[in-house]
Structure formats: C-alpha cells, structure tokens
Write an enzyme that holds these catalytic residues in place. Structure first.
Site, PDB file in Angstrom:
ATOM      1  N   SER A  53       1.989  -6.258   0.782  1.00  0.00           N
ATOM      2  CA  SER A  53       2.035  -4.821   1.097  1.00  0.00           C
ATOM      3  C   SER A  53       0.959  -4.435   2.102  1.00  0.00           C
ATOM      4  O   SER A  53      -0.137  -5.001   2.109  1.00  0.00           O
ATOM      5  CB  SER A  53       1.819  -3.993  -0.170  1.00  0.00           C
ATOM      6  OG  SER A  53       2.768  -4.322  -1.142  1.00  0.00           O
ATOM      7  N   GLU A 168       9.069 -12.669  -8.671  1.00  0.00           N
ATOM      8  CA  GLU A 168       8.081 -11.691  -9.146  1.00  0.00           C
ATOM      9  C   GLU A 168       8.744 -10.725 -10.131  1.00  0.00           C
ATOM     10  O   GLU A 168       8.197 -10.420 -11.180  1.00  0.00           O
ATOM     11  CB  GLU A 168       7.493 -10.916  -7.960  1.00  0.00           C
ATOM     12  CG  GLU A 168       6.528  -9.815  -8.391  1.00  0.00           C
ATOM     13  CD  GLU A 168       5.903  -9.063  -7.215  1.00  0.00           C
ATOM     14  OE1 GLU A 168       6.299  -9.301  -6.065  1.00  0.00           O
ATOM     15  OE2 GLU A 168       5.028  -8.221  -7.469  1.00  0.00           O
ATOM     16  N   GLU A 280      13.305   3.315  -7.624  1.00  0.00           N
ATOM     17  CA  GLU A 280      14.394   3.715  -6.717  1.00  0.00           C
ATOM     18  C   GLU A 280      14.939   2.498  -5.978  1.00  0.00           C
ATOM     19  O   GLU A 280      16.147   2.348  -5.793  1.00  0.00           O
ATOM     20  CB  GLU A 280      13.886   4.752  -5.696  1.00  0.00           C
ATOM     21  CG  GLU A 280      13.573   6.120  -6.282  1.00  0.00           C
ATOM     22  CD  GLU A 280      12.260   6.164  -7.058  1.00  0.00           C
ATOM     23  OE1 GLU A 280      11.440   5.228  -6.920  1.00  0.00           O
ATOM     24  OE2 GLU A 280      12.059   7.125  -7.821  1.00  0.00           O
TER      25      GLU A 280
HETATM   26  C1  LIG Z   1      -0.256  -2.283 -10.141  1.00  0.00           C
HETATM   27  C2  LIG Z   1       0.250  -2.696  -8.784  1.00  0.00           C
HETATM   28  C3  LIG Z   1      -0.063  -3.937  -8.295  1.00  0.00           C
HETATM   29  C4  LIG Z   1       0.350  -4.313  -7.037  1.00  0.00           C
HETATM   30  N1  LIG Z   1       0.012  -5.552  -6.577  1.00  0.00           N
HETATM   31  C5  LIG Z   1       0.394  -5.934  -5.348  1.00  0.00           C
HETATM   32  C6  LIG Z   1       0.006  -7.218  -4.838  1.00  0.00           C
HETATM   33  O1  LIG Z   1      -0.694  -7.996  -5.495  1.00  0.00           O
HETATM   34  N2  LIG Z   1       0.378  -7.568  -3.596  1.00  0.00           N
HETATM   35  C7  LIG Z   1       1.147  -6.747  -2.813  1.00  0.00           C
HETATM   36  O2  LIG Z   1       1.481  -7.163  -1.707  1.00  0.00           O
HETATM   37  N3  LIG Z   1       1.535  -5.519  -3.254  1.00  0.00           N
HETATM   38  C8  LIG Z   1       1.173  -5.103  -4.501  1.00  0.00           C
HETATM   39  N4  LIG Z   1       1.541  -3.855  -4.974  1.00  0.00           N
HETATM   40  C9  LIG Z   1       2.235  -2.941  -4.056  1.00  0.00           C
HETATM   41  C10 LIG Z   1       3.683  -2.663  -4.379  1.00  0.00           C
HETATM   42  O3  LIG Z   1       4.484  -3.770  -4.078  1.00  0.00           O
HETATM   43  C11 LIG Z   1       4.080  -1.423  -3.561  1.00  0.00           C
HETATM   44  O4  LIG Z   1       3.321  -0.344  -4.036  1.00  0.00           O
HETATM   45  C12 LIG Z   1       5.529  -1.130  -3.696  1.00  0.00           C
HETATM   46  O5  LIG Z   1       6.305  -2.094  -3.032  1.00  0.00           O
HETATM   47  C13 LIG Z   1       5.882   0.259  -3.126  1.00  0.00           C
HETATM   48  O6  LIG Z   1       5.409   0.409  -1.842  1.00  0.00           O
HETATM   49  P1  LIG Z   1       4.533   1.690  -1.423  1.00  0.00           P
HETATM   50  O7  LIG Z   1       3.439   1.852  -2.430  1.00  0.00           O
HETATM   51  O8  LIG Z   1       4.168   1.530   0.000  1.00  0.00           O
HETATM   52  O9  LIG Z   1       5.501   2.939  -1.610  1.00  0.00           O
HETATM   53  P2  LIG Z   1       6.645   3.408  -0.599  1.00  0.00           P
HETATM   54  O10 LIG Z   1       7.478   2.256  -0.214  1.00  0.00           O
HETATM   55  O11 LIG Z   1       6.007   4.206   0.488  1.00  0.00           O
HETATM   56  O12 LIG Z   1       7.494   4.345  -1.532  1.00  0.00           O
HETATM   57  C14 LIG Z   1       7.163   5.711  -1.775  1.00  0.00           C
HETATM   58  C15 LIG Z   1       8.294   6.350  -2.560  1.00  0.00           C
HETATM   59  O13 LIG Z   1       9.508   6.337  -1.786  1.00  0.00           O
HETATM   60  C16 LIG Z   1      10.556   5.698  -2.502  1.00  0.00           C
HETATM   61  N5  LIG Z   1      11.405   4.927  -1.585  1.00  0.00           N
HETATM   62  C17 LIG Z   1      10.973   4.082  -0.612  1.00  0.00           C
HETATM   63  N6  LIG Z   1      12.036   3.516   0.006  1.00  0.00           N
HETATM   64  C18 LIG Z   1      13.147   3.990  -0.600  1.00  0.00           C
HETATM   65  C19 LIG Z   1      14.550   3.786  -0.418  1.00  0.00           C
HETATM   66  N7  LIG Z   1      15.016   2.945   0.517  1.00  0.00           N
HETATM   67  N8  LIG Z   1      15.405   4.447  -1.218  1.00  0.00           N
HETATM   68  C20 LIG Z   1      14.956   5.297  -2.180  1.00  0.00           C
HETATM   69  N9  LIG Z   1      13.636   5.541  -2.393  1.00  0.00           N
HETATM   70  C21 LIG Z   1      12.747   4.897  -1.625  1.00  0.00           C
HETATM   71  C22 LIG Z   1       9.861   4.792  -3.478  1.00  0.00           C
HETATM   72  O14 LIG Z   1      10.671   4.505  -4.599  1.00  0.00           O
HETATM   73  C23 LIG Z   1       8.617   5.595  -3.857  1.00  0.00           C
HETATM   74  O15 LIG Z   1       8.921   6.530  -4.858  1.00  0.00           O
HETATM   75  C24 LIG Z   1       1.134  -3.439  -6.235  1.00  0.00           C
HETATM   76  C25 LIG Z   1       1.460  -2.164  -6.738  1.00  0.00           C
HETATM   77  C26 LIG Z   1       1.018  -1.792  -7.999  1.00  0.00           C
HETATM   78  C27 LIG Z   1       1.386  -0.427  -8.505  1.00  0.00           C
END
Ligand SMILES: Cc1cc2nc3c(=O)[nH]c(=O)nc-3n(C[C@H](O)[C@H](O)[C@H](O)COP(=O)(O)OP(=O)(O)OC[C@H]3O[C@@H](n4cnc5c(N)ncnc54)[C@H](O)[C@@H]3O)c2cc1C
Length: 297
Positions: A53, A168, A280
């Site tokens: 991410s 994962e 989602e």
């Molecule tokens: C506890 C925890 C540990 C984590 N550990 C890691 C890790 O070790 N390594 C790593 O790489 N990442 C890690 N992550 C990150 C995680 O993979 C991302 O937070 C996740 O993929 C969502 O991305 P974002 O936070 O950028 O949210 P966004 O992608 O910006 O999403 C924001 C909102 O928009 C919605 N949304 C986005 N796209 C769509 C769509 N196409 N259709 C409908 N709704 C949508 C989402 O559901 C969400 O509600 C971790 C996250 C958490 C919470």
C-alpha cells in the site's frame, strides 16, 4: 493438513505476513530464493513485512507509484509505502514497484524482496485505534535491490501480487481474529456465571457460525492444495471472518463490560474491515467473479 489438524489445540508460532508471502515464494520464487528464505522464515528467524500500500494506492493497488530504476546488478527503488504492518521489526519486505511506467498500470509492476536493513529504508511507526503501533510509514530512498531478489519476471509482478493477496485473505479470514474466535468466546463463557436464554442463543449462533467459517476455510485450503486459485472464496472467507470476529468481540464484551481484554478487542477487530482489502472491495469481487453480476462502473 494433517499436521495442522493434529496441532490444533497447541499454540503455534504465528508466521505473520510470511503466511501469505511464503506461498508466493513457493509458486513464483527461484530455487535459490526458496533455499535462502524459507527455512529461516519457518524457524521464526526472518520476520517479513508487506510493502504494497501507498498513500495513493490502497484498494487500487495497481496505481502504485514507487519506482524501480535499472542500475548495475539490480534496481534502485524510490517511493513511499504506508500501513506496513510490523515494518519496524521486519528483516525483509515483499515490495511492489513500477519498473515500466509507460506500460498499462497492471503490466509494469515488479515484485521485489527488500532487505529492511538496506541503506535508504526509513520506518516511522503509526498509532492504531487501540494504542498499539502495528503499522508504519516506510520511505524508500534509492534502495538497491539486486537482480536475484526479483520474484517472478520483471514487469510481471502483478500476477505474483494477486497470488499473495488471495493467500492474505485466506490467512486473515482464519487468524485475523487472533483472540476473537468462537473458541476464544467459549473460553470466556466458561469463566462467567450461567447465561440468560437470549445470550445462550446468541452464543450458540456464533459458535455455529465459527464452525461454518472453519469449514469454508478448509474448503478453500483443499482447493488451494489441488492447485486452484482461492479466488472469490477467499473474499467470502475474509468477509465472514471479519464480521464474525467483530461480533464475537462485541458479544463477549457485552457479557462483562469491565473486561479490558474484550473492550480492546472491539477496537482491534475494527481494522479488519479495511486491512486485507476493504469490505466494499470484497463485495465487488464476490459480485463480479462469483455471482457474475455486471461490473461496478
Ligand atoms: C490493520 C491494517 C494493517 C495493514 N497492513 C498492511 C501491510 O502490512 N501492508 C500493506 O501494504 N498494506 C497494509 N494495510 C493497508 C490496506 O491494505 C489498505 O488500507 C486497504 O487496501 C485499503 O486501502 P486504503 O486505505 O488506501 O483505502 P482506499 O482504497 O482509499 O478506500 C477508501 C474507501 O473507498 C472504498 N473504495 C475504494 N475503492 C472502491 C471500489 N472500487 N468500489 C467501492 N468502494 C471502494 C473503500 O472500501 C474504502 O471504504 C493495512 C491496513 C490495516 C487496516
């Protein structure tokens, strides 16, 4: 499978991120990579983190902008990662970076193994809702990665990444409730005075649900062993496991609101809605790939 079953009542080491990095190394890694990393990982000597991410690339992971530029003997990586769990403890990271910025976004990505002790790696912890510092910001500034630490082919890392992500989801569906599973609930109940009728009914329903989720997990594992892609079943598993862990935490806490373990678990399990792919996004995968509904515009 047999070892897993026989050891089910023993506390076993948690491999963390390696639980989904290892299957991809087995499938796409070279023999040298497997020999170099797998024994130490299984012995708990190598801790992994997942550098996927980025601030602008979460659900839309293929939009990542960390760049890998060709240098003599390997690649130089520059960019920022975020939410990297356990990066502050990890020895190695699985990392996605863009090797061909001119190609369509899914095509120009490569999957690297990054030594977290390399010059140019900076890790800054972030605080979680429960007060822990699990995940981090990671800055990569001209970090050298030799050619022999590319997993799969250059520019074909998306395929490896998808494999890692589906493993994962399977792993998170299973163990992302460390401490918030139906068996944990049963241990909690055993310490409490007898329950009211409605509470007993809810406990029974949660127990049955936990069993069903375990059965689904077993089915996913069996199909993986048979060589199939865990695909949408892993999304179903992740969603159910997440809802289940959250409900277990809420129910157990409601039985004894003074219990600090369960009040903390309520906070801890919130993260499951997002980590490993948001709700989602999982619903979209299930709708499109399992139910064959029209694609989300
Ligand atoms: C506890 C925890 C540990 C984590 N550990 C890691 C890790 O070790 N390594 C790593 O790489 N990442 C890690 N992550 C990150 C995680 O993979 C991302 O937070 C996740 O993929 C969502 O991305 P974002 O936070 O950028 O949210 P966004 O992608 O910006 O999403 C924001 C909102 O928009 C919605 N949304 C986005 N796209 C769509 C769509 N196409 N259709 C409908 N709704 C949508 C989402 O559901 C969400 O509600 C971790 C996250 C958490 C919470």
């Amino acid at each position: 499978m047999i070892i897993h079953q026989e050891f089910r009542d023993l506390g076993r080491p948690n491999l963390g991120i390696a639980a989904w990095a290892v299957p991809s190394l087995v499938r796409y890694g070279t023999r040298e990579q497997q020999e170099r990393f797998l024994p130490g990982t299984f012995a708990g000597e190598i801790v992994w983190c997942q550098l996927f991410s980025e601030p602008g690339a979460g659900s839309d992971l293929a939009g990542l902008t960390t760049r890998a530029v060709r240098v003599e003997g390997g690649w130089s990586l520059t960019g920022q990662k975020i939410w990297t769990s356990l990066a502050q403890y990890a020895h190695w990271g699985i990392c996605l970076a863009r090797t061909s910025p001119d190609r369509p976004k899914h095509d120009g990505i490569t999957y690297f193994l990054v030594d977290m002790a390399s010059p140019g790696v900076t890790v800054r912890p972030l605080k979680d809702i429960n007060g822990d510092e699990l995940f981090n910001e990671v800055f990569l500034d001209d970090v050298f990665v030799p050619d022999d630490l590319v997993v799969g082919a250059v520019d074909e890392g998306w395929r490896v990444a998808r494999d890692t992500l589906s493993h994962e989801r399977v792993a998170l569906g299973d163990s992302w409730g460390p401490g918030a599973r139906h068996t944990d609930m049963a241990r909690h109940l055993a310490r409490l005075p007898s329950l009211r009728e409605a509470q007993r009914e809810r406990a029974g329903r949660l127990w049955a649900e936990g069993q069903a989720i375990s059965a689904l997990g077993l089915r996913v594992t069996l199909s993986q062993l048979a060589g199939a892609d865990p695909g949408p079943a892993s999304s179903v598993r992740k969603l159910l496991g997440m809802w289940h862990a959250q409900e277990i935490a809420e129910f157990c806490w409601s039985l004894d609101p003074s219990d600090r373990y369960w009040s903390r678990m309520i906070l801890t399990t919130r993260a499951f809605t997002i980590g490993g792919g948001t709700t989602e996004v999982q619903l979209n995968i299930i709708a499109e790939r399992a139910l064959h509904l029209p694609r989300d515009p």
